[in-house]
Design an enzyme around this catalytic site. Structure first.
Site, PDB file in Angstrom:
ATOM      1  N   GLN A  98       0.811  -1.210   0.000  1.00 12.81           N
ATOM      2  CA  GLN A  98       0.000   0.000   0.000  1.00 12.81           C
ATOM      3  C   GLN A  98       0.844   1.260   0.000  1.00 12.81           C
ATOM      4  OE1 GLN A  98      -1.323   0.727   4.482  1.00 12.81           O
ATOM      5  NE2 GLN A  98      -1.576  -1.450   3.927  1.00 12.81           N
ATOM      6  N   HIS A 100       0.150   5.838   0.721  1.00  9.75           N
ATOM      7  CA  HIS A 100      -0.766   6.851   1.238  1.00  9.75           C
ATOM      8  C   HIS A 100      -0.570   8.161   0.485  1.00  9.75           C
ATOM      9  CE1 HIS A 100      -1.419   3.930   4.348  1.00  9.75           C
ATOM     10  NE2 HIS A 100      -0.157   3.992   4.727  1.00  9.75           N
ATOM     11  N   GLU A 135       3.527   8.069   8.084  1.00 13.18           N
ATOM     12  CA  GLU A 135       3.632   7.190   9.254  1.00 13.18           C
ATOM     13  C   GLU A 135       5.088   6.833   9.530  1.00 13.18           C
ATOM     14  OE1 GLU A 135       2.606   2.806   7.417  1.00 13.18           O
ATOM     15  OE2 GLU A 135       0.953   4.221   7.617  1.00 13.18           O
ATOM     16  N   HIS A 264       4.783   0.273   0.355  1.00 14.09           N
ATOM     17  CA  HIS A 264       5.358  -0.510   1.444  1.00 14.09           C
ATOM     18  C   HIS A 264       4.409  -1.618   1.879  1.00 14.09           C
ATOM     19  CE1 HIS A 264       2.833   2.531   3.423  1.00 14.09           C
ATOM     20  NE2 HIS A 264       2.672   1.648   4.407  1.00 14.09           N
ATOM     21  N   ARG A 283      -4.247   0.677  -2.136  1.00 16.49           N
ATOM     22  CA  ARG A 283      -3.653  -0.659  -2.113  1.00 16.49           C
ATOM     23  C   ARG A 283      -3.118  -1.049  -3.484  1.00 16.49           C
ATOM     24  NH1 ARG A 283      -7.877  -0.720   1.498  1.00 16.49           N
ATOM     25  NH2 ARG A 283      -7.285  -1.362   3.616  1.00 16.49           N
TER      26      ARG A 283
END
Length: 404
Positions: A98, A100, A135, A264, A283
């Site tokens: 996935q 982001h 993240e 990642h 995804r």
């Protein structure tokens, strides 16, 4: 300074031992436990245990008093929304491959899906909110991941070492253009292969990986990973995409930061994860869930090379900060052998991951934080002194809002 009660998310890829052991519960747990959430995510907000013994939703507290709970600086930037979510993540199996979006991409995608009338809970919805989702994962145990596109010359060496005839044309694509644009072209071709072509190519790649492992080749770890993914996700194009990514092993205390567009997949291990308080995921594969290839390609960053492994900057004895450009969060690790004073002009969450700690403040409030327990420190609270309690040392992780 209030104790938090948090929710454990039982995803199928989770561990039946890691979170249960951290929380002092029965091991093994009756079902996989994947993530312990600490924060004010609307899906599972933490509950704050007040001095009066009454539990209140952290989400409700923030909405009722954003300035007192978050502080003026954070409230002016984020409103009543806690900008970060802190987790303990425990993976026994691979998560989906996935990426982001950036804040701009998320805002555009969210607006487009709202205008199209796609329900926010629809399985084909990409953007649940208009926010970015950077993240950081910091290892508590040895932690395995795929993250970021490998340098083209190393990927060429890997693909050539496999010596699968059906793979040769794809290898030569990258040889002809060994840069980010070449990676984009190769990735796009692999991820959009017709099922008939995928069914022919993937078995050859897996057979070549078996041979490479038997011969103890240079890319043993990468090939073992492809074989594991191929077994868990047969016929999934994400297995081929994984050939292009850095294979990373983090030791305890090491971390990686995943910025917008970084492709990642976490493979296995336990870590402390901090991320922006968003649900936006594009995804790529290794999942039965929706994969929107055109939108994924709009979001992906094909910058290539080794992923930087962070060990934290020591800002005071026993206190290390994992610096990132994310405005939503900052993570610190406290390895306590004596007293440490912590203060911040915004909200804080502390979780004890080893030993036990005593927290005291200038008002005379005190609290013992056992392993696995976490505490909410609103911005209006005074500075806190933290020390090991009944043990020689303790380890805590501290989440705060980032600095613009």
């Amino acid at each position: 300074m209030d104790l938090l009660h948090n929710t454990v998310r039982p995803y199928a890829w989770g561990s039946r031992t890691a979170i249960a052991e951290l929380l002092g519960k029965e091991v093994p747990a009756p079902h996989p436990e994947a993530e312990l959430w600490m924060g004010a995510h609307p899906g599972d907000p933490s509950r704050v245990l007040g001095a009066d013994g009454v539990e209140r939703s952290l989400l409700d507290l923030l909405n009722s008093d954003p300035d007192g709970q978050l502080g003026t600086r954070v409230a002016e930037r984020w409103g009543s929304r806690l900008p970060f979510l802190l987790k303990i993540l425990a993976a026994d199996e691979a998560l989906s491959l996935q990426a982001h979006p950036s804040a701009t991409q998320a805002a555009e995608g969210f607006a487009a899906e709202e205008a199209a009338g796609i329900p926010r809970d629809a399985s084909v919805r990409n953007y649940k909110d208009p926010a970015a989702k950077p993240e950081l994962i910091c290892a508590l145990t040895e932690f395995h991941a795929l993250a970021g596109f490998r340098a083209p010359e190393r990927t060429i060496a890997l693909l050539r070492s496999l010596d699968a005839p059906a793979l040769a044309p794809y290898t030569e694509m990258l040889v002809a253009q060994p840069d980010s644009s070449g990676l984009r072209a190769l990735f796009t071709m692999l991820i959009t292969l017709p099922q008939t072509s995928l069914s022919s190519l993937l078995p050859q790649v897996l057979d070549a990986c078996v041979l490479h492992v038997k011969e103890h080749g240079e890319f043993d770890l990468e090939c073992r990973t492809i074989l594991e993914l191929g077994e868990s996700y047969p016929g999934d194009a994400g297995v081929l995409a994984a050939l292009l990514l850095n294979r990373i092993v983090l030791q305890p205390g090491e971390a990686i930061f995943l910025s917008a567009g970084n492709l990642h997949a976490y493979l296995r291990g336990t870590g402390v994860e901090i991320l922006a308080n968003s649900d936006n995921i594009l995804r790529c594969g290794l999942t039965p869930k929706h994969v929107d290839v055109p939108e994924l390609l709009r979001v992906l960053d094909f910058t290539c090379g080794d992923m930087e492994v962070l060990t934290g900057e020591e800002v005071s004895p026993g206190v290390r900060v994992y610096r990132t450009p994310a405005p939503e969060f900052e993570l610190s690790r406290l390895d306590l052998t004596g007293e440490t004073r912590i203060n911040h002009d915004g909200p804080q969450i502390l979780i004890c991951t080893e030993g036990a700690a005593e927290l005291t403040n200038a008002r005379g409030d005190s609290m013992r934080l056992a392993r696995g327990q976490s505490v909410w420190l609103p911005a209006s609270d005074p500075a806190v002194i933290v020390r090991p309690d009944g043990v020689e040392s303790a380890q805590l992780f501290r989440a705060t809002a980032g600095n613009d």
